[in-house]
Design a protein around this motif. Structure first.
Motif, PDB file in Angstrom:
ATOM      1  N   GLU A   1      60.283 -11.619 -83.294  1.00 43.34           N
ATOM      2  CA  GLU A   1      61.264 -11.386 -82.638  1.00 43.34           C
ATOM      3  C   GLU A   1      61.472 -10.055 -82.208  1.00 43.34           C
ATOM      4  O   GLU A   1      62.076  -9.701 -81.461  1.00 43.34           O
TER       5      GLU A   1
ATOM      6  N   ARG B   1      62.262 -10.895 -78.573  1.00 40.62           N
ATOM      7  CA  ARG B   1      63.640 -10.745 -78.279  1.00 40.62           C
ATOM      8  C   ARG B   1      63.961  -9.217 -78.287  1.00 40.62           C
ATOM      9  O   ARG B   1      65.030  -8.717 -77.667  1.00 40.62           O
TER      10      ARG B   1
ATOM     11  N   MET C   1      67.356 -18.874 -78.993  1.00 48.07           N
ATOM     12  CA  MET C   1      67.143 -17.628 -79.788  1.00 48.07           C
ATOM     13  C   MET C   1      67.610 -16.365 -78.706  1.00 48.07           C
ATOM     14  O   MET C   1      68.080 -15.306 -79.532  1.00 48.07           O
TER      15      MET C   1
ATOM     16  N   VAL D   1      71.359 -16.199 -78.559  1.00 49.56           N
ATOM     17  CA  VAL D   1      71.950 -15.666 -79.803  1.00 49.56           C
ATOM     18  C   VAL D   1      71.837 -14.254 -80.027  1.00 49.56           C
ATOM     19  O   VAL D   1      72.706 -13.426 -80.399  1.00 49.56           O
ATOM     20  N   PHE D   2      70.835 -13.735 -79.703  1.00 49.95           N
ATOM     21  CA  PHE D   2      70.382 -12.396 -79.668  1.00 49.95           C
ATOM     22  C   PHE D   2      71.392 -11.604 -78.568  1.00 49.95           C
ATOM     23  O   PHE D   2      71.941 -10.405 -79.043  1.00 49.95           O
TER      24      PHE D   2
ATOM     25  N   SER E   1      68.501 -13.635 -84.426  1.00 50.54           N
ATOM     26  CA  SER E   1      67.493 -14.456 -83.918  1.00 50.54           C
ATOM     27  C   SER E   1      66.712 -14.477 -84.890  1.00 50.54           C
ATOM     28  O   SER E   1      65.854 -15.744 -85.096  1.00 50.54           O
TER      29      SER E   1
ATOM     30  N   HIS F   1      65.024 -18.215 -86.066  1.00 54.63           N
ATOM     31  CA  HIS F   1      63.883 -18.645 -86.005  1.00 54.63           C
ATOM     32  C   HIS F   1      63.276 -18.781 -87.534  1.00 54.63           C
ATOM     33  O   HIS F   1      62.475 -19.861 -87.654  1.00 54.63           O
TER      34      HIS F   1
END
Length: 366
Positions: free
Chosen positions: A288, A292, A336, A339-340, A349, A353
């Motif tokens: 992540e 992300r 994800m 969401v982030f 996230s 995850h």
């Protein structure tokens, strides 16, 4: 005596009305003005003024409109009934018109509410599409970080750690299930630390970073986005089955999951706990941060946010080097990433995850 007494008796009283003389002109004028004032103040509905005279000599009709008295004028029942029915009809008309006005007002309220919801939804979609991070680096730095991270991930896991293990006098294949689980945990930690070191080195010249980068925050309502993402897990699992049917599983072991499956078959609790730490703690943190935390916001410099989410999700799927999981991993990366992007919080996230990996791990244990 009696006659004299009778002569001394007072004469009988005479009322003014019995007088034969006419009133003076001044008195008549005052009386006429008073009658006109009373006539002006009299009600107009059902009554009218009549004249009453106290003078016997005046021959005045008693139905004159100039008199100070009142005379009730009776109206026919038909006119009163028509008026009453007219009033009732007016009341019913007013009631029906009021109901129509209320109904039209309610429809107008619903229409205005629908328009407001539609406008708010459009504004949110527009803000989501135009949302960007302040990116101080260029595409050259983005490519540098991702290439170095993938190369380090492969080099550490396939060369550095095995070489160190061989130098220590053992190999992964010769270890027990617990030894292999510990080996996987140490390898994953080493790969993650190497990736963070690459980020720190490549982005060092841009510090301090602008606001919004690599944020971890326990506050906020990010957990609602995580809960919504969890509802999509069955769809991710469904895509996984479709992907496996499209690309049959090879006869050889699948990289990254074979040792986990072996420990699950062996029912070794220590090995299972170590693998649970790898898949639910270590892997979500490192991945992540890179995909992300760094890649997705960096891409917003060159493309809209939805495309940045999709491209970073594709890179996330390809980085697992497993063709049988490309479709579910791309979809999971999109979830994800969304969401982030909504929460601007890497913790959201990471938790999502971790929950997905835990779901897969529990599914393997069946």
């Amino acid at each position: 005596m009696s006659s004299s007494a009778s002569c001394l008796a007072p004469p009988p009283l005479r009322l003014p009305c019995s007088s034969s003389s006419s009133p003076s002109p001044a008195a008549a004028a005052r009386f006429g003005s008073r009658r006109r004032a009373v006539a002006a103040a009299a009600p107009a509905k059902g009554w009218r003024l009549v004249r009453v005279s106290c003078f016997r000599q005046e021959d005045v009709p008693t139905t004159s409109d100039d008199g100070p008295g009142f005379e009730h004028i009776s109206r026919p029942e038909s006119s009163r009934g028509a008026e009453a029915s007219g009033e009732e009809g007016e009341g019913e008309g007013e009631g029906s018109s009021g109901q129509r006005e209320r109904g039209s007002g309610e429809r107008d309220d619903w229409f205005l509410r629908a328009q407001e919801i539609k406008r708010n939804l459009r504004e949110r979609i527009f803000r989501f599409q135009t949302q960007r991070w302040t990116v101080p680096w260029t595409g050259k730095t983005i490519a540098q970080v991702m290439i170095l991270w993938i190369a380090t991930f492969w080099f550490v896991g396939s060369w550095i750690v095995p070489f160190l293990a061989h130098a220590a006098g053992f190999s992964k294949e010769s270890l027990t299930h617990r030894g292999q689980a510990l080996y996987s945990l140490l390898t994953d930690i080493t790969e993650g630390l190497a990736g963070i070191a690459i980020l720190h080195h490549c982005l060092g010249r841009f510090r301090p970073l602008p606001p919004g980068w690599f944020e971890f925050n326990l506050k906020g309502r990010w957990y609602l986005d995580v809960a919504l993402g969890c509802l999509l897990f069955p769809l991710v699992n469904f895509l996984s089955h479709i992907n496996i049917n499209l690309i049959p599983m090879s006869s050889g072991p699948v990289a990254g999951v074979s040792s986990v499956e072996q420990s699950i078959v062996a029912r070794d609790p220590v090995a299972m706990v170590l693998y649970a730490v790898v898949v639910t703690v270590c892997a979500p943190i490192w991945e992540e941060i890179v995909f992300r935390g760094f890649l997705l916001p960096s891409l917003t410099r060159y493309m809209p946010l939805p495309w940045s989410i999709l491209v970073s999700a594709a890179a996330f799927a390809l980085a697992h080097f497993n063709a049988q999981r490309v479709m579910p991993l791309v979809f999971l990366g999109v979830v994800m990433g969304g969401v982030f992007a909504r929460s601007r919080n890497l913790l959201a996230s990471m938790v999502l995850h971790s929950l997905w990996n835990g779901f897969v791990f529990l599914d393997l244990m069946k």
